[in-house]
Motif scaffolding. Structure first.
Motif, PDB file in Angstrom:
ATOM      1  N   THR A  92      -1.588  18.626  35.272  1.00  0.00           N
ATOM      2  CA  THR A  92      -1.076  18.134  33.986  1.00  0.00           C
ATOM      3  C   THR A  92       0.385  17.683  34.061  1.00  0.00           C
ATOM      4  O   THR A  92       0.959  17.289  33.041  1.00  0.00           O
ATOM      5  N   LEU A  93       0.980  17.719  35.263  1.00  0.00           N
ATOM      6  CA  LEU A  93       2.414  17.449  35.391  1.00  0.00           C
ATOM      7  C   LEU A  93       2.774  16.026  34.987  1.00  0.00           C
ATOM      8  O   LEU A  93       3.693  15.809  34.185  1.00  0.00           O
ATOM      9  N   VAL A  94       2.075  15.046  35.523  1.00  0.00           N
ATOM     10  CA  VAL A  94       2.398  13.651  35.221  1.00  0.00           C
ATOM     11  C   VAL A  94       2.179  13.356  33.744  1.00  0.00           C
ATOM     12  O   VAL A  94       2.997  12.672  33.107  1.00  0.00           O
ATOM     13  N   THR A  95       1.102  13.891  33.190  1.00  0.00           N
ATOM     14  CA  THR A  95       0.837  13.694  31.754  1.00  0.00           C
ATOM     15  C   THR A  95       1.990  14.248  30.921  1.00  0.00           C
ATOM     16  O   THR A  95       2.431  13.623  29.948  1.00  0.00           O
ATOM     17  N   GLY A  96       2.470  15.417  31.294  1.00  0.00           N
ATOM     18  CA  GLY A  96       3.602  16.009  30.576  1.00  0.00           C
ATOM     19  C   GLY A  96       4.860  15.183  30.703  1.00  0.00           C
ATOM     20  O   GLY A  96       5.606  15.007  29.728  1.00  0.00           O
ATOM     21  N   LEU A  97       5.104  14.631  31.880  1.00  0.00           N
ATOM     22  CA  LEU A  97       6.296  13.809  32.096  1.00  0.00           C
ATOM     23  C   LEU A  97       6.216  12.468  31.367  1.00  0.00           C
ATOM     24  O   LEU A  97       7.239  11.826  31.134  1.00  0.00           O
ATOM     25  N   GLU A  98       5.008  12.049  31.032  1.00  0.00           N
ATOM     26  CA  GLU A  98       4.815  10.800  30.280  1.00  0.00           C
ATOM     27  C   GLU A  98       4.731  11.033  28.774  1.00  0.00           C
ATOM     28  O   GLU A  98       4.619  10.077  28.000  1.00  0.00           O
ATOM     29  N   SER A  99       4.786  12.293  28.349  1.00  0.00           N
ATOM     30  CA  SER A  99       4.612  12.624  26.940  1.00  0.00           C
ATOM     31  C   SER A  99       5.729  12.051  26.073  1.00  0.00           C
ATOM     32  O   SER A  99       6.887  11.995  26.480  1.00  0.00           O
ATOM     33  N   LYS A 100       5.366  11.652  24.859  1.00  0.00           N
ATOM     34  CA  LYS A 100       6.340  11.190  23.885  1.00  0.00           C
ATOM     35  C   LYS A 100       6.889  12.343  23.046  1.00  0.00           C
ATOM     36  O   LYS A 100       7.832  12.158  22.272  1.00  0.00           O
ATOM     37  N   ASP A 101       6.266  13.506  23.180  1.00  0.00           N
ATOM     38  CA  ASP A 101       6.747  14.718  22.521  1.00  0.00           C
ATOM     39  C   ASP A 101       7.859  15.304  23.384  1.00  0.00           C
ATOM     40  O   ASP A 101       7.620  15.763  24.501  1.00  0.00           O
ATOM     41  N   TRP A 102       9.080  15.286  22.885  1.00  0.00           N
ATOM     42  CA  TRP A 102      10.217  15.661  23.730  1.00  0.00           C
ATOM     43  C   TRP A 102      10.192  17.137  24.124  1.00  0.00           C
ATOM     44  O   TRP A 102      10.716  17.509  25.182  1.00  0.00           O
ATOM     45  N   VAL A 103       9.549  17.973  23.305  1.00  0.00           N
ATOM     46  CA  VAL A 103       9.439  19.393  23.657  1.00  0.00           C
ATOM     47  C   VAL A 103       8.522  19.564  24.863  1.00  0.00           C
ATOM     48  O   VAL A 103       8.846  20.274  25.819  1.00  0.00           O
ATOM     49  N   CYS A 106      10.307  18.225  28.016  1.00  0.00           N
ATOM     50  CA  CYS A 106      11.262  19.177  28.600  1.00  0.00           C
ATOM     51  C   CYS A 106      10.547  20.278  29.369  1.00  0.00           C
ATOM     52  O   CYS A 106      10.999  20.702  30.442  1.00  0.00           O
ATOM     53  N   GLU A 107       9.425  20.735  28.835  1.00  0.00           N
ATOM     54  CA  GLU A 107       8.650  21.765  29.534  1.00  0.00           C
ATOM     55  C   GLU A 107       8.120  21.225  30.861  1.00  0.00           C
ATOM     56  O   GLU A 107       8.128  21.921  31.887  1.00  0.00           O
ATOM     57  N   ALA A 108       7.662  19.968  30.858  1.00  0.00           N
ATOM     58  CA  ALA A 108       7.174  19.348  32.097  1.00  0.00           C
ATOM     59  C   ALA A 108       8.305  19.205  33.117  1.00  0.00           C
ATOM     60  O   ALA A 108       8.113  19.432  34.321  1.00  0.00           O
ATOM     61  N   LEU A 109       9.485  18.827  32.662  1.00  0.00           N
ATOM     62  CA  LEU A 109      10.634  18.719  33.565  1.00  0.00           C
ATOM     63  C   LEU A 109      10.981  20.074  34.176  1.00  0.00           C
ATOM     64  O   LEU A 109      11.283  20.177  35.375  1.00  0.00           O
ATOM     65  N   ASN A 110      10.922  21.115  33.371  1.00  0.00           N
ATOM     66  CA  ASN A 110      11.171  22.451  33.901  1.00  0.00           C
ATOM     67  C   ASN A 110      10.085  22.868  34.887  1.00  0.00           C
ATOM     68  O   ASN A 110      10.363  23.609  35.840  1.00  0.00           O
ATOM     69  N   VAL A 134      11.237  11.177  36.212  1.00  0.00           N
ATOM     70  CA  VAL A 134      12.501  11.880  35.945  1.00  0.00           C
ATOM     71  C   VAL A 134      13.592  10.865  35.594  1.00  0.00           C
ATOM     72  O   VAL A 134      14.387  11.083  34.671  1.00  0.00           O
ATOM     73  N   VAL A 135      13.610   9.739  36.297  1.00  0.00           N
ATOM     74  CA  VAL A 135      14.569   8.671  35.986  1.00  0.00           C
ATOM     75  C   VAL A 135      14.367   8.169  34.563  1.00  0.00           C
ATOM     76  O   VAL A 135      15.335   7.926  33.826  1.00  0.00           O
ATOM     77  N   ARG A 136      13.122   8.031  34.151  1.00  0.00           N
ATOM     78  CA  ARG A 136      12.843   7.594  32.785  1.00  0.00           C
ATOM     79  C   ARG A 136      13.374   8.612  31.773  1.00  0.00           C
ATOM     80  O   ARG A 136      13.907   8.242  30.720  1.00  0.00           O
ATOM     81  N   SER A 137      13.258   9.887  32.088  1.00  0.00           N
ATOM     82  CA  SER A 137      13.789  10.918  31.201  1.00  0.00           C
ATOM     83  C   SER A 137      15.311  10.899  31.170  1.00  0.00           C
ATOM     84  O   SER A 137      15.920  11.231  30.147  1.00  0.00           O
ATOM     85  N   LEU A 138      15.935  10.511  32.268  1.00  0.00           N
ATOM     86  CA  LEU A 138      17.398  10.393  32.297  1.00  0.00           C
ATOM     87  C   LEU A 138      17.881   9.318  31.322  1.00  0.00           C
ATOM     88  O   LEU A 138      19.009   9.389  30.826  1.00  0.00           O
ATOM     89  N   LYS A 139      17.035   8.347  31.042  1.00  0.00           N
ATOM     90  CA  LYS A 139      17.385   7.274  30.107  1.00  0.00           C
ATOM     91  C   LYS A 139      17.072   7.640  28.660  1.00  0.00           C
ATOM     92  O   LYS A 139      17.388   6.876  27.749  1.00  0.00           O
TER      93      LYS A 139
END
Length: 330
Positions: A92-103, A106-110, A134-139
């Motif tokens: 589920t990692l990639v799905t979490g990193l693509e989520s539009k739900d910021w909470v 953040c959990e996926a990044l952790n 991760v780069v997308r999250s940095l933006k």
């Protein structure tokens, strides 16, 4: 209206007044104004609280307005716990990193951080895709997501070292930009990530990536890149610096001496002192290994042979003044 009626009206609870006031315009306006002020105040408090909490998705209702507040706690690497279910988390990692739900994001990044620390082999095959996300999250404009992504970058550098090089360019750019912005807590986190990068990525691979940013149009980006460059070069060692080309490093440092920001100039001064030490040490070793004992070329002559007159003068002034200061202070 009689005085008794007025007293009775004033004694009515707020909720009942609101119901009664629906037919009396003169009472409705003040109540509406107070409600708007309360709503705005709640929104301000909610916005201020968004950047500081542990992910639990708590919902808070205030003055009739429901505001979802999710807490994000910035957990240091040494305090992260292992994953409870490695296989499920990986799926589920990639799905979490693509989520539009910021909470959830953040959990996926952790979780990426947890994989990097506890199970780095499990994420190895998807490392390139993970770094891109991760780069997308940095933006991401939300500071909580951005800082969590920065902390994730530092853990990735620590775990994967040179394996990140193929995906490094966009990640490096974002970290340089984030370390150059005005939000202090984001800036400081990005600087720590850059330190991790210069610590764990080999200088021969990292230095060519940094070189273009030394001439970036943004003076803050140049300054941060100069500091990274300054930290990376000494890690090459005497032989590594000689093989890379000490004259190239001197020319690079000399160009930074006239930069706009003091951070760039200070990084150049530190690097030049390191290069001078390396040059003199290498010259001593070379002289000792030659039976005829030829006169070694001085630092001054070397700089004058590799730089323009003005650049050589600036470099020699910096290194001589710094050396004099070190001698007087010893």
């Amino acid at each position: 209206m009689s005085e008794t009626a007025l007293r009775d009206l004033n004694a009515i609870p707020g909720s009942e007044k609101k119901n009664e006031s629906s037919s009396k315009g003169s009472i409705t306006k003040p109540l509406a104004g107070n409600a708007n002020e309360n709503q705005e105040e709640c929104q301000k408090k909610a916005t201020a609280a968004l950047g500081a909490l542990s992910i639990n998705g708590a919902e808070v209702a205030n003055t009739g307005v429901e505001i979802g507040i999710a807490e994000v706690e910035y957990i240091e690497s040494e305090n992260l716990n292992d994953l409870e279910d490695v296989d499920t988390s990986l799926k589920t990692l990639v799905t979490g990193l693509e989520s539009k739900d910021w909470v959830l994001l953040c959990e996926a990044l952790n979780n990426v951080r947890r994989f990097s620390i506890f199970h780095k082999e499990a994420m190895l095959d998807m490392l390139g895709d993970v770094i891109s996300l991760v780069v997308r999250s940095l933006k991401n404009p939300r500071s909580a997501v951005c800082k969590t992504a920065i902390m994730t970058s530092a853990d990735i550098f620590n775990a994967y070292n040179d394996l990140v090089v193929d995906s490094l360019d966009p990640l490096l750019l974002q970290l340089l930009l984030k370390s150059s912005q005005d939000k202090r807590f984001v800036c400081e986190a990005a600087e720590r990530a850059l330190v991790a990068m210069t610590t764990w990525v080999s200088p021969p691979l990292l230095l060519p990536k940094l070189q273009p940013y030394l001439k970036n149009k943004n003076p803050r980006v140049r300054a941060k890149a100069s500091m990274c460059f300054c930290r990376s070069v000494p890690r090459l060692g005497v032989e590594g610096i000689k093989a890379y080309g000490i004259d190239k490093f001197i020319q690079t440092a000399a160009s930074q001496l006239s930069d706009q920001l003091p951070e760039s100039r200070e990084a150049a001064r530190i690097l030049l002192l390191e290069l001078q030490t390396v040059y003199e040490k290498f010259n001593d070793l070379t002289t000792a290994s030659v039976s005829e004992h030829p006169e070694p070329s001085s630092w001054e002559n070397f700089c004058q042979s590799k730089l323009s007159p003005l650049s050589a003068q600036a470099v020699l002034r910096v290194t001589s003044i710094s050396r004099e200061g070190l001698v007087m202070g010893s």
